[in-house]
Design a protein around this motif. Structure first.
Motif, short mmCIF file in Angstrom:
data_model
loop_
_atom_site.label_atom_id
_atom_site.label_comp_id
_atom_site.label_asym_id
_atom_site.label_seq_id
_atom_site.Cartn_x
_atom_site.Cartn_y
_atom_site.Cartn_z
N VAL A 71 0.53 -1.22 -0.27
CA VAL A 71 -0.28 -0.12 0.21
C VAL A 71 0.88 1.05 0.49
CG1 VAL A 71 -0.31 0.17 2.33
CG2 VAL A 71 -2.11 1.25 1.63
N ILE A 72 0.43 2.25 -0.96
CA ILE A 72 0.81 3.61 -0.89
C ILE A 72 0.54 4.39 0.23
CG2 ILE A 72 1.96 5.76 -2.32
CD1 ILE A 72 2.28 3.58 -4.13
N VAL A 73 1.80 5.24 1.35
CA VAL A 73 1.03 6.05 2.42
C VAL A 73 1.56 7.36 2.53
CG1 VAL A 73 0.65 3.38 3.68
CG2 VAL A 73 2.63 4.96 4.15
N ASN A 74 0.69 8.12 3.17
CA ASN A 74 1.83 9.43 3.06
C ASN A 74 1.92 9.63 4.39
OD1 ASN A 74 1.93 12.37 3.52
ND2 ASN A 74 0.58 12.67 1.74
N PRO A 75 3.90 10.13 4.88
CA PRO A 75 3.83 10.22 5.79
C PRO A 75 3.60 11.06 6.60
CG PRO A 75 6.24 9.91 4.11
CD PRO A 75 4.62 10.44 3.42
N ILE A 76 2.92 12.17 6.21
CA ILE A 76 2.59 13.81 6.57
C ILE A 76 1.74 13.61 8.31
CG2 ILE A 76 -0.24 13.44 5.37
CD1 ILE A 76 1.81 16.75 6.79
N MET A 77 1.13 11.70 7.96
CA MET A 77 0.84 10.99 9.53
C MET A 77 1.83 11.10 10.35
SD MET A 77 0.21 6.77 8.65
CE MET A 77 1.18 7.14 7.22
N GLY A 78 2.64 11.37 10.47
CA GLY A 78 3.55 11.58 11.61
C GLY A 78 4.32 10.26 11.48
N PRO A 79 5.69 10.07 12.45
CA PRO A 79 6.47 9.27 12.49
C PRO A 79 6.56 7.82 13.06
CG PRO A 79 7.34 10.42 13.17
CD PRO A 79 6.28 11.12 12.59
#
Lengths: 213, 213
Positions: A71-79
């Motif tokens: 799945v492709i995810v967006n790191p803006i959610m935080g580490p």
């Protein structure tokens, strides 16, 4: 389904865009994943997931149940959430690919933001997303073919710890040759192949380009 | 479906999480939206959309076709794509709600990043997302109930140009009273109601709290 069968020998995986996944239920998604796997392809859900832990967890469980490999995810959610997602996916051999820099014309306004860190270090947000990705052992990163200089710097910094997937070739005017030369490991190409007069010929040409480099 | 019918008089809208939307096809989504509308509720697709223009466009068309009234999007895609999404949604009276600051424990590592702008102005990324949201006439913003001080500053700066939706009440330990006092116009509450011993009583209590303020 027909496209998967005719084009599979020129591909290694299929990425399903959000608007393709959205109207399909579990039954159809499972069927498409099975057809892709039968054709020897891996499948990637490009939903740019960026949610709270509970939603990330259940959403990825649904994806794996329907047969997706990554799945492709967006790191803006935080580490913290990114790390949990990666650890959870790796438990049963699934993959997490992070979005480091998008390919569309206005991508720079978001992914090119300059970040000032508490230790006074200044860097671009895409550099921070890259650091999080390789240090947490993400399987891959996505960088637009429209920003080859960022592919190049990611390639240099990641030192092979994350494979680089480059999108935005063709319709979005990214140059596939330049993306590969800059360090992309895989090209993500949709409309350039599917809207071509002869999709098989187009896929073949792009595959040869990839093999040349 | 049962929850919609029994709880509708205490609610004004329903937000569907990503993992609820993901396994459902168009037929089921259309049915759920119809049941919610028949109960006098609006519906919000919480997919935190953040994609290229073409995908945003087709994904929102699918959502509107299945009956959703609004969608939650992530401004990290950049102001150009955000503006296009808002203009397109407003053409047929749909709503765009932007994610300004999430509610989970690690949200600050992403939404609390400090951004250095080309004009040397320093601000938090959630402040930038807020600026983009009200200047582009987004219908609402989401701010976690776990960060009431950010709700307060958004309320002050937005000056009523965007309504504030606050999530993370209950399970994520956000305080509903504090969120409302800080300026939230709506509370987004899921598990605190649905997992309660008596969901109707819980919803009623929360509604009274909202009316008090």
């Amino acid at each position: 389904m027909k496209n998967i069968k005719t084009l599979s020998k020129f591909l290694c995986a299929i990425k399903f865009n959000f608007h393709l996944i959205l109207p399909l239920g579990m039954k159809s998604l499972t069927k498409i994943n099975r057809v892709a796997h039968d054709a020897g392809l891996q499948t990637i859900a490009d939903i740019k997931l960026n949610d709270i832990g509970n939603t990330n967890q259940i959403a990825t469980e649904r994806l794996w149940e329907s047969g997706f490999d990554a799945v492709i995810v967006n790191p803006i959610m935080g580490p913290e959430n990114l790390q949990n997602l990666i650890e959870s996916a790796h438990k049963d051999d699934h993959g997490i690919i992070t979005l480091v820099h998008m390919s569309h014309p206005g991508a720079k306004s978001g992914y090119g933001l300059t970040v000032l860190q508490p230790n006074k270090k200044i860097l671009k947000i895409n550099e921070l997303f890259l650091e999080w990705s390789y240090s947490m052992k993400a399987d891959g990163i996505v960088v637009g073919a429209t920003v080859p200089q960022i592919i190049k710097s990611c390639h240099k910094k990641a030192k092979g710890r994350c494979e680089i997937y480059s999108r935005g070739v063709g319709t979005q005017r990214g140059d596939p040759r330049c993306a590969i030369k800059s360090g992309a490991d895989y090209l993500i190409i949709g409309r350039k192949i599917l809207n071509a007069k002869d999709p098989i010929l187009e896929a073949k040409k792009l595959q040869e380009l990839d093999l040349e480099s």
